[in-house]
Design an enzyme around this catalytic site. Structure first.
Site, PDB file in Angstrom:
ATOM      1  N   ASP A 123       0.831  -1.202   0.000  1.00  0.00           N
ATOM      2  CA  ASP A 123       0.000   0.000   0.000  1.00  0.00           C
ATOM      3  C   ASP A 123       0.868   1.256   0.000  1.00  0.00           C
ATOM      4  O   ASP A 123       0.576   2.228  -0.717  1.00  0.00           O
ATOM      5  CB  ASP A 123      -0.914  -0.019   1.224  1.00  0.00           C
ATOM      6  CG  ASP A 123      -1.795   1.222   1.303  1.00  0.00           C
ATOM      7  OD1 ASP A 123      -2.734   1.341   0.506  1.00  0.00           O
ATOM      8  OD2 ASP A 123      -1.514   2.075   2.171  1.00  0.00           O
ATOM      9  N   HIS A 257      25.780   2.762 -29.285  1.00  0.00           N
ATOM     10  CA  HIS A 257      26.804   3.659 -29.827  1.00  0.00           C
ATOM     11  C   HIS A 257      27.726   2.927 -30.807  1.00  0.00           C
ATOM     12  O   HIS A 257      27.752   1.687 -30.875  1.00  0.00           O
ATOM     13  CB  HIS A 257      27.636   4.251 -28.688  1.00  0.00           C
ATOM     14  CG  HIS A 257      28.408   3.212 -27.924  1.00  0.00           C
ATOM     15  ND1 HIS A 257      29.576   2.645 -28.382  1.00  0.00           N
ATOM     16  CD2 HIS A 257      28.155   2.621 -26.735  1.00  0.00           C
ATOM     17  CE1 HIS A 257      30.013   1.763 -27.515  1.00  0.00           C
ATOM     18  NE2 HIS A 257      29.170   1.719 -26.501  1.00  0.00           N
ATOM     19  N   GLU A 331      26.265   3.367 -18.924  1.00  0.00           N
ATOM     20  CA  GLU A 331      26.581   1.939 -18.902  1.00  0.00           C
ATOM     21  C   GLU A 331      26.854   1.469 -17.473  1.00  0.00           C
ATOM     22  O   GLU A 331      27.114   2.263 -16.570  1.00  0.00           O
ATOM     23  CB  GLU A 331      27.781   1.649 -19.820  1.00  0.00           C
ATOM     24  CG  GLU A 331      28.264   0.194 -19.860  1.00  0.00           C
ATOM     25  CD  GLU A 331      27.209  -0.811 -20.314  1.00  0.00           C
ATOM     26  OE1 GLU A 331      26.222  -0.995 -19.587  1.00  0.00           O
ATOM     27  OE2 GLU A 331      27.402  -1.429 -21.380  1.00  0.00           O
TER      28      GLU A 331
END
Length: 449
Positions: A123, A257, A331
């Site tokens: 909750d 990349h 990364e």
């Protein structure tokens, strides 16, 4: 392994701003193994409760659980999934089906109703998720009021047209993406969540999921899993409906990349900042040309590391769109293994390295774990879906963040990190729907290189 799931969801208004929370405990209910929470936008209590359970089941599956005791204070969800109550509301049917798909992956699942007071942890997470809605609203308001068209996704170039066209009626049919066609509009309606050209995409290059990979991109592609088309005004077609995801998704175009010296030498490349090689710059330029030819991209976001920024900026120049830096797309921090080859890391820390390859909760020495990476990537995903609803977003990043986004879209465990291969400057596509559904449209496309 047995676990306990406690899940909850809520809506402030019913329907109103909604969110869910889920917590996975060990069998003794003494240790928290995983937590999940998410703001859902405007929906009902029951939808949020189902979404909380689904998130808990997904987390349990990722942990490798075989037996689940699911506990909720929602009588409706417990009774419906126990088979004692019929599911009548149309919005509940696809959610219940998704839950059943996950349930089928365990040896045993039981459902227990508990009083709300005994569900306080879930909750609390659900309320924290709903509190996040204020921030989401502030972001959207700020974007709507922005005088700079380039920063406003509602007015950015191509923002009116999103997505790839629907696949054929056969969910196993795959077709190659044509570089010359536009990304088009993402279709509303149900979209399958298991639609991926090659989930294991060929040899991994190394067992580690970081950036120790092949020096240059392969000449072939895993292929798209849906036909592409241009033309924002083309009528929407019904997408495959075996998972029931609905709405117009945020489509993430995941671009790795280009090449660096460390990728040539196949060394762990995490927080280090090597520039692109000449080949890497050429790969970035070719990817940019392909993306510009497709168009219909609303925004570009990038990892802060130079190799990703160079790749993103090439696309930004070609598309005429500014690059937004998101620190969460960085990364993995490989710590003391940064710059080492796979064999060098294994020789340096043989026992730790062996355990690390099979345990996503274990960090490299002085680094971070893949579970930690997942937490920040989940935050990035939530931010992107909230900031760019129903838009195409180019995400330029690295191996582990991209694999993690694909993992989230597929709803699978961490084994994907070790088995999926991503080439340099390769494109993958993941979609995240407003009702919580997701799909993978493309993996490791290098046809433009």
């Amino acid at each position: 392994m047995k676990v306990i799931i406690e899940a909850d969801g809520g809506s402030r208004g019913n329907p109103g701003p909604a969110g869910y929370g889920a917590v996975v405990w060990d069998a003794a209910h003494g240790r928290v193994l995983a937590e999940r929470r998410e703001f859902l936008g405007v929906t009902t209590n029951n939808v949020a409760e189902y979404r909380g359970l689904i998130a808990g089941l997904e987390a349990a599956a990722e942990l490798g659980a075989t037996e689940v005791d699911a506990r909720m204070d929602s009588k409706l969800v417990v009774e419906q999934l126990s088979g004692r109550w019929k599911i009548k509301h149309a919005a509940m049917i696809p959610l219940a089906e998704r839950a059943r798909q996950l349930i089928a992956g365990f040896d045993r699942v039981s459902f227990t109703w508990i009083p709300r007071a005994e569900n306080s942890h879930a909750d609390r997470l659900a309320n924290e998720a709903m509190d996040d809605g204020d921030l989401v609203s502030e972001v959207r308001t700020a974007l709507a009021d922005s005088p700079d068209d380039d920063e406003n996704p509602s007015r950015a170039k191509g923002s009116a047209a999103v997505g790839v066209g629907a696949a054929g009626s056969d969910p196993t049919e795959h077709s190659a993406a044509e570089p010359g066609t536009g990304f088009g509009r993402a279709e509303s309606g149900a979209v399958g969540g298991a639609q991926v050209g090659a989930a294991e995409g060929g040899p991994a290059g190394t067992a580690a999921p970081g950036e120790v990979t092949t020096a240059a991109a392969e000449s072939d592609s895993s292929g798209a899993t849906a036909e592409t088309h241009g033309g924002a005004d083309r009528p929407a077609q019904a997408a495959p409906g075996w998972t029931g995801a609905v709405g117009r998704p945020t489509r993430l175009l995941l671009l790795r990349h280009g090449q660096t010296e460390l990728s040539v030498l196949r060394r762990y490349s995490g927080r280090g900042n090597p520039p692109l090689t000449a080949l890497g710059r050429e790969q970035a330029a070719r990817a940019a040309k392909m993306l510009a030819g497709k168009g219909e991209i609303a925004a570009i976001v990038s990892s802060p590391l130079g190799r990703a920024r160079e790749t993103a900026e090439a696309a930004g120049q070609a598309l005429g769109i500014p690059v937004r830096i998101m620190d969460g797309l960085i990364e993995t921090d490989f710590g003391d293994w940064e710059g080492l080859t796979f064999l060098e890391a294994r020789e340096r820390d043989p026992e730790l390295h062996s355990r690390w390859l099979g345990d996503p909760s274990l960090p490299a020495p002085g680094g971070e774990s893949f579970d930690q990476v997942r937490e920040r990537i989940e935050s990035v995903r939530r931010d992107l879906v909230a900031r760019y609803p129903g838009a195409n977003v180019l995400v330029v990043s690295h191996v582990t963040p991209i694999k993690t986004l694909l993992q989230l879209a597929l709803g699978v465990g961490p084994s994907l990190l070790y088995r999926l291969h991503l080439d340099l400057a390769a494109l993958s596509i993941a979609e995240f729907f407003p009702d919580g559904g997701s799909s993978v449209r493309l993996v490791n496309d290098t046809s433009y290189l």
